[in-house]
Design a protein around this motif. Structure first.
Motif, short mmCIF file in Angstrom:
data_model
loop_
_atom_site.label_atom_id
_atom_site.label_comp_id
_atom_site.label_asym_id
_atom_site.label_seq_id
_atom_site.Cartn_x
_atom_site.Cartn_y
_atom_site.Cartn_z
N SER A 1 0.83 -1.20 0.00
CA SER A 1 0.00 0.00 0.00
C SER A 1 0.87 1.25 0.00
O SER A 1 0.53 2.26 -0.64
CB SER A 1 -0.92 0.01 1.22
N ARG A 2 1.98 1.19 0.70
CA ARG A 2 2.89 2.33 0.77
C ARG A 2 3.68 2.50 -0.52
O ARG A 2 4.09 3.61 -0.87
CB ARG A 2 3.86 2.15 1.94
N ASP A 3 3.90 1.40 -1.23
CA ASP A 3 4.71 1.43 -2.45
C ASP A 3 3.88 1.68 -3.70
O ASP A 3 4.45 1.84 -4.79
CB ASP A 3 5.45 0.09 -2.62
N LEU A 4 2.56 1.71 -3.58
CA LEU A 4 1.70 1.79 -4.76
C LEU A 4 1.85 3.14 -5.45
O LEU A 4 1.67 4.19 -4.82
CB LEU A 4 0.24 1.59 -4.32
N PRO A 5 2.17 3.16 -6.75
CA PRO A 5 2.26 4.43 -7.46
C PRO A 5 0.93 5.18 -7.46
O PRO A 5 -0.15 4.55 -7.43
CB PRO A 5 2.66 4.01 -8.88
N GLY A 6 1.00 6.49 -7.52
CA GLY A 6 -0.21 7.30 -7.42
C GLY A 6 -1.16 7.16 -8.58
O GLY A 6 -2.34 7.50 -8.45
N ASP A 7 -0.68 6.63 -9.73
CA ASP A 7 -1.58 6.52 -10.88
C ASP A 7 -2.31 5.19 -10.94
O ASP A 7 -3.09 4.95 -11.86
CB ASP A 7 -0.80 6.74 -12.19
N VAL A 8 -2.09 4.32 -9.96
CA VAL A 8 -2.79 3.03 -9.94
C VAL A 8 -4.26 3.23 -9.60
O VAL A 8 -4.60 3.90 -8.62
CB VAL A 8 -2.13 2.05 -8.94
N ARG A 9 -5.13 2.65 -10.40
CA ARG A 9 -6.57 2.76 -10.19
C ARG A 9 -7.22 1.42 -9.85
O ARG A 9 -8.27 1.38 -9.20
CB ARG A 9 -7.25 3.33 -11.44
N VAL A 10 -6.63 0.32 -10.32
CA VAL A 10 -7.18 -1.02 -10.09
C VAL A 10 -6.08 -1.91 -9.54
O VAL A 10 -4.96 -1.91 -10.05
CB VAL A 10 -7.75 -1.63 -11.39
N VAL A 11 -6.41 -2.66 -8.48
CA VAL A 11 -5.49 -3.65 -7.92
C VAL A 11 -6.12 -5.03 -8.09
O VAL A 11 -7.23 -5.27 -7.60
CB VAL A 11 -5.21 -3.37 -6.43
N VAL A 12 -5.43 -5.90 -8.79
CA VAL A 12 -5.88 -7.28 -8.98
C VAL A 12 -5.10 -8.18 -8.03
O VAL A 12 -3.88 -8.08 -7.94
CB VAL A 12 -5.67 -7.73 -10.44
N VAL A 13 -5.81 -9.03 -7.32
CA VAL A 13 -5.18 -9.97 -6.39
C VAL A 13 -5.42 -11.38 -6.92
O VAL A 13 -6.56 -11.77 -7.19
CB VAL A 13 -5.75 -9.84 -4.97
N ARG A 14 -4.34 -12.15 -7.05
CA ARG A 14 -4.47 -13.49 -7.62
C ARG A 14 -3.45 -14.42 -7.00
O ARG A 14 -2.53 -13.99 -6.29
CB ARG A 14 -4.27 -13.44 -9.14
N GLY A 15 -3.59 -15.70 -7.28
CA GLY A 15 -2.63 -16.70 -6.80
C GLY A 15 -2.03 -17.46 -7.96
O GLY A 15 -2.72 -17.74 -8.94
N GLU A 16 -0.76 -17.80 -7.86
CA GLU A 16 -0.11 -18.62 -8.88
C GLU A 16 -0.59 -20.07 -8.75
O GLU A 16 -0.89 -20.54 -7.66
CB GLU A 16 1.41 -18.58 -8.73
N GLY A 17 -0.63 -20.75 -9.89
CA GLY A 17 -0.95 -22.16 -9.86
C GLY A 17 -2.44 -22.42 -9.82
O GLY A 17 -3.24 -21.63 -10.31
N ARG A 18 -2.83 -23.53 -9.19
CA ARG A 18 -4.22 -23.98 -9.29
C ARG A 18 -5.11 -23.51 -8.14
O ARG A 18 -6.29 -23.87 -8.10
CB ARG A 18 -4.26 -25.51 -9.37
N ALA A 19 -4.58 -22.72 -7.22
CA ALA A 19 -5.38 -22.25 -6.09
C ALA A 19 -5.14 -20.77 -5.85
O ALA A 19 -4.04 -20.26 -6.10
CB ALA A 19 -5.06 -23.04 -4.82
N PHE A 20 -6.17 -20.10 -5.37
CA PHE A 20 -6.03 -18.71 -4.93
C PHE A 20 -5.21 -18.70 -3.65
O PHE A 20 -4.13 -18.12 -3.60
CB PHE A 20 -7.41 -18.10 -4.71
N SER A 21 -5.70 -19.36 -2.61
CA SER A 21 -4.92 -19.53 -1.38
C SER A 21 -5.61 -20.53 -0.48
O SER A 21 -6.81 -20.42 -0.21
CB SER A 21 -4.76 -18.21 -0.63
N ALA A 22 -4.83 -21.51 -0.03
CA ALA A 22 -5.35 -22.54 0.86
C ALA A 22 -5.43 -22.08 2.31
O ALA A 22 -5.74 -22.87 3.20
CB ALA A 22 -4.49 -23.80 0.77
N GLY A 23 -5.15 -20.79 2.56
CA GLY A 23 -5.30 -20.25 3.91
C GLY A 23 -3.99 -20.16 4.66
O GLY A 23 -2.92 -20.03 4.07
N LEU A 24 -4.08 -20.22 5.97
CA LEU A 24 -2.90 -20.10 6.82
C LEU A 24 -1.96 -21.28 6.59
O LEU A 24 -2.40 -22.43 6.52
CB LEU A 24 -3.34 -20.06 8.29
N ASP A 25 -0.67 -20.99 6.47
CA ASP A 25 0.33 -22.04 6.36
C ASP A 25 0.44 -22.71 7.72
O ASP A 25 1.02 -22.16 8.66
CB ASP A 25 1.67 -21.44 5.93
#
Length: 255
Positions: free
Chosen positions: A42-66
């Motif tokens: 959030s602190r590093d986000l450039p000022g011209d960013v309007r959309v933030v996409v959140v995704r996961g690599e591979g076949r899952a978004f996130s299996a939760g807490l490690d």
């Protein structure tokens, strides 16, 4: 710190930033180091960013807490948190929550691209986003209760806002899994698409968001985000004030 050490990376391409969970070998299971890195994004986000996409690599978004990290004894582990004084423990969790809550920022629209498992912290990360595009293979679960825990990464209020109190209670208290069809029916999904169409659907949605006037979108998000806490009269006043600002800006009279 690099994505190799934190397990998450930020890529910016003009007005679009992408947050990628990059631990596909463990289905993007999350750690405190990832939450701290996401907070820093959030602190590093450039000022011209309007959309933030959140995704996961591979076949899952996130299996939760490690769970391997949770069971260890290092900083941020459940064992370490349990030894802290109450206020210090709460403060540490507040720090973790910041990795999620910045996605509520009024100046950006956040979009979760969810495929496969979105469990526990993964479900809460999807809920932290303004919009959720689900692949048909998505499976959602607020599984913290199965560990004797509660959801604590800012997901409970968002869940209640989307599905109502009684359904949210049932989802959290049972920890059961919801498929994409049910998630869509309950209002958790903005869009459900075949897995092969997920990337394209997110690109199309992002393009639609970027085609609109940025300041108007910011005003609209603020109007809708605050609507539940306002009376009808208060909401109407907020609409009037927002429209006045837009008219003055468009006429070149804004301060």
């Amino acid at each position: 710190m690099t994505a190799e050490t934190t397990g998450v990376r930020l890529d910016c391409d003009g007005p679009v930033a992408t947050v990628t969970l990059c631990r596909p070998d463990v289905l993007n299971a999350q750690t405190p180091a990832m939450w701290r890195a996401m907070r820093d994004f959030s602190r590093d986000l450039p000022g011209d960013v309007r959309v933030v996409v959140v995704r996961g690599e591979g076949r899952a978004f996130s299996a939760g807490l490690d769970l391997s990290a949770a069971g260890a004894s290092g900083p941020g582990s459940l064992a370490e948190l349990s030894t802290l004084p109450e206020q210090e423990c709460a403060d540490r969790i507040a720090e973790f929550q910041q990795g999620f809550t910045w996605l509520h920022r009024p100046d950006v629209i956040s979009v979760a691209a969810v495929q496969g498992h979105a469990i526990g912290a993964g479900f809460q990360l999807a809920l932290a986003c303004d919009l959720r595009v689900l692949a048909e293979d998505a499976r959602l679960s607020m599984a913290e209760v199965t560990l004797g825990l509660v959801p604590d990464l800012a997901g409970t209020k968002r869940l209640v806002e989307l599905v109502g109190y009684s359904r949210a209670l049932e989802i959290c208290a049972t920890g059961r899994r919801l498929d994409a069809v049910e998630a869509d029916r309950l209002g958790l999904a903005t869009l459900v698409v075949p897995p092969v169409e997920l990337d394209g659907a997110v690109r199309d949605l992002t393009a639609g968001l970027l085609s609109a006037n940025r300041d108007a979108v910011v005003e609209i998000k603020a109007l809708l985000a605050g609507a539940a806490g306002r009376t009808h009269a208060e909401q109407q006043r907020a609409e009037r004030e927002a429209q006045t600002r837009r008219l003055r800006d468009l006429a070149g009279r804004g301060e």
